[in-house]
Each structure stands twice: as C-alpha cells, then as structure tokens.
Design an enzyme around this catalytic site. Structure first.
Site, PDB file in Angstrom:
ATOM      1  N   ASP A  30       0.857  -1.191   0.000  1.00 44.20           N
ATOM      2  CA  ASP A  30       0.000   0.000   0.000  1.00 44.20           C
ATOM      3  C   ASP A  30       0.893   1.240   0.000  1.00 44.20           C
ATOM      4  O   ASP A  30       1.897   1.302   0.706  1.00 44.20           O
ATOM      5  CB  ASP A  30      -0.918  -0.007   1.234  1.00 44.20           C
ATOM      6  CG  ASP A  30      -2.060   0.991   1.104  1.00 44.20           C
ATOM      7  OD1 ASP A  30      -3.216   0.547   0.987  1.00 44.20           O
ATOM      8  OD2 ASP A  30      -1.787   2.217   1.104  1.00 44.20           O
ATOM      9  N   ILE A  31       0.516   2.223  -0.797  1.00 41.08           N
ATOM     10  CA  ILE A  31       1.322   3.437  -0.941  1.00 41.08           C
ATOM     11  C   ILE A  31       1.318   4.278   0.344  1.00 41.08           C
ATOM     12  O   ILE A  31       2.249   5.075   0.565  1.00 41.08           O
ATOM     13  CB  ILE A  31       0.811   4.265  -2.150  1.00 41.08           C
ATOM     14  CG1 ILE A  31       1.902   5.167  -2.702  1.00 41.08           C
ATOM     15  CG2 ILE A  31      -0.444   5.058  -1.810  1.00 41.08           C
ATOM     16  CD1 ILE A  31       1.563   5.752  -4.079  1.00 41.08           C
ATOM     17  N   ASN A  86     -12.923  -3.128   2.340  1.00 38.59           N
ATOM     18  CA  ASN A  86     -13.894  -2.038   2.340  1.00 38.59           C
ATOM     19  C   ASN A  86     -14.775  -2.179   1.098  1.00 38.59           C
ATOM     20  O   ASN A  86     -14.258  -2.404   0.000  1.00 38.59           O
ATOM     21  CB  ASN A  86     -13.168  -0.690   2.329  1.00 38.59           C
ATOM     22  CG  ASN A  86     -12.365  -0.453   3.599  1.00 38.59           C
ATOM     23  OD1 ASN A  86     -12.803  -0.816   4.689  1.00 38.59           O
ATOM     24  ND2 ASN A  86     -11.189   0.134   3.461  1.00 38.59           N
ATOM     25  N   GLY A  92     -16.211   2.846   2.989  1.00 39.21           N
ATOM     26  CA  GLY A  92     -14.867   3.431   2.991  1.00 39.21           C
ATOM     27  C   GLY A  92     -14.005   3.032   1.806  1.00 39.21           C
ATOM     28  O   GLY A  92     -12.803   3.284   1.797  1.00 39.21           O
ATOM     29  N   GLN A  93     -14.625   2.409   0.792  1.00 36.39           N
ATOM     30  CA  GLN A  93     -13.836   2.009  -0.388  1.00 36.39           C
ATOM     31  C   GLN A  93     -13.481   3.235  -1.222  1.00 36.39           C
ATOM     32  O   GLN A  93     -14.355   4.056  -1.535  1.00 36.39           O
ATOM     33  CB  GLN A  93     -14.633   1.006  -1.233  1.00 36.39           C
ATOM     34  CG  GLN A  93     -13.818   0.429  -2.382  1.00 36.39           C
ATOM     35  CD  GLN A  93     -14.558  -0.677  -3.133  1.00 36.39           C
ATOM     36  OE1 GLN A  93     -15.723  -0.985  -2.839  1.00 36.39           O
ATOM     37  NE2 GLN A  93     -13.879  -1.276  -4.098  1.00 36.39           N
ATOM     38  N   HIS A  99     -10.192  -5.317  -3.449  1.00 38.17           N
ATOM     39  CA  HIS A  99      -8.879  -5.553  -2.840  1.00 38.17           C
ATOM     40  C   HIS A  99      -9.038  -5.915  -1.380  1.00 38.17           C
ATOM     41  O   HIS A  99      -9.926  -5.415  -0.695  1.00 38.17           O
ATOM     42  CB  HIS A  99      -7.962  -4.337  -2.989  1.00 38.17           C
ATOM     43  CG  HIS A  99      -8.564  -3.049  -2.515  1.00 38.17           C
ATOM     44  ND1 HIS A  99      -9.447  -2.323  -3.280  1.00 38.17           N
ATOM     45  CD2 HIS A  99      -8.431  -2.375  -1.349  1.00 38.17           C
ATOM     46  CE1 HIS A  99      -9.814  -1.245  -2.609  1.00 38.17           C
ATOM     47  NE2 HIS A  99      -9.221  -1.250  -1.426  1.00 38.17           N
ATOM     48  N   HIS A 101      -7.007  -5.734   2.139  1.00 33.45           N
ATOM     49  CA  HIS A 101      -5.861  -5.202   2.872  1.00 33.45           C
ATOM     50  C   HIS A 101      -5.331  -6.321   3.773  1.00 33.45           C
ATOM     51  O   HIS A 101      -6.110  -6.986   4.456  1.00 33.45           O
ATOM     52  CB  HIS A 101      -6.282  -4.039   3.771  1.00 33.45           C
ATOM     53  CG  HIS A 101      -6.816  -2.837   3.051  1.00 33.45           C
ATOM     54  ND1 HIS A 101      -6.077  -1.698   2.840  1.00 33.45           N
ATOM     55  CD2 HIS A 101      -8.028  -2.593   2.499  1.00 33.45           C
ATOM     56  CE1 HIS A 101      -6.810  -0.796   2.199  1.00 33.45           C
ATOM     57  NE2 HIS A 101      -8.010  -1.313   1.981  1.00 33.45           N
TER      58      HIS A 101
END
Ligand code: 5GP
Ligand code: ZN
Length: 111
Positions: A30-31, A86, A92-93, A99, A101
C-alpha cells in the site's frame, strides 16, 4: 477498465512495489501504509467490489482467501494479521477494484 487505478498497476502502466503475483492475483505494498506490513491483494480481473461477486467467482475468491495466510507467513506475521475489505462508498472504499488489505506487525492500529 481503462480508468481503474489497480488495472493500470496490473498492466504495468503505474509502478507498484509488487511482493507476489501469479496468473490470478497481484499483491503489492500500500502506498500509504497503516502498519509495518500493509499489502493489497487484488484479482487480475476487474471486479468493482465484494458486492459485485457472483458464483462464477467462487474459485477465485477461495484462491485469494487461502493465499492470505501464506502471504502473511512470508511477511513474518506468524503470530497474526488483520484483513480488511472495504465495500462501496459507505464502506470506505476508495479504489473500486476489489482488494483485500493485509495488515500486521508492530503499529497495527486499533480497529
Ligand atoms: P480502500 O479505501 O479502497 O479500501 O483502499 C485503497 C487503498 O489503496 C488505500 O489504502 C490507499 O493507500 C491505496 N492506494 C491508493 N492509490 C495507490 C497507488 O497508486 N498505489 C498503491 N500501492 N496503493 C494505493
Ligand atoms: Zn480494475
């Protein structure tokens, strides 16, 4: 999906720190990590969210689920990890390509 960020990562058009991939899934960092380990697992086909799944995805979803503990182990998370999906705007997507997490290590935030 030409305007999908994660499809662009799959296509190699946007760089990502990839930790695992095969013909079905891509896993990358994750960035903006929320914990010491924060990976995103995505299917290589574009599926908008968990809410768009149907029975044709059964094998893919089982495959992704079974890969998660394997990836966690590879990341040194032998004593536990957290997975979050999410779904939709109110869930909260932010990126509308399914995806999961995978979070773990020290500094895991409270739920
Ligand atoms: P969501 O809120 O949709 O469940 O999570 C989207 C995640 O994608 C966020 O944790 C965000 O930091 C991550 N993200 C957004 N843009 C990029 C990007 O360009 N590269 C990577 N590696 N992660 C991204
Ligand atoms: Zn996509």
């Amino acid at each position: 999906m030409s305007d999908c960020l994660f499809c662009k990562i799959i296509a190699g058009d946007i760089p990502a720190d990839i930790v695992y991939q095969d013909d079905k899934i891509l896993v990358f960092k994750d960035i903006a990590p929320k914990a010491d380990v924060h990976l995103l697992m995505i299917p290589k086909i574009h599926i908008e969210s968990l809410a768009q799944l149907n029975e044709s995805h059964n094998d893919l979803i089982a495959y992704m689920m079974l890969k998660l503990p394997e990836l966690a182990e590879d990341q040194g998370l032998s004593s536990g990890f957290r997975t979050i999906i999410n779904t939709g705007k109110d869930g909260g997507q932010e990126v509308f390509h399914l995806h999961t997490h995978l979070l773990g290590g020290n500094n895991l935030p409270g739920f």
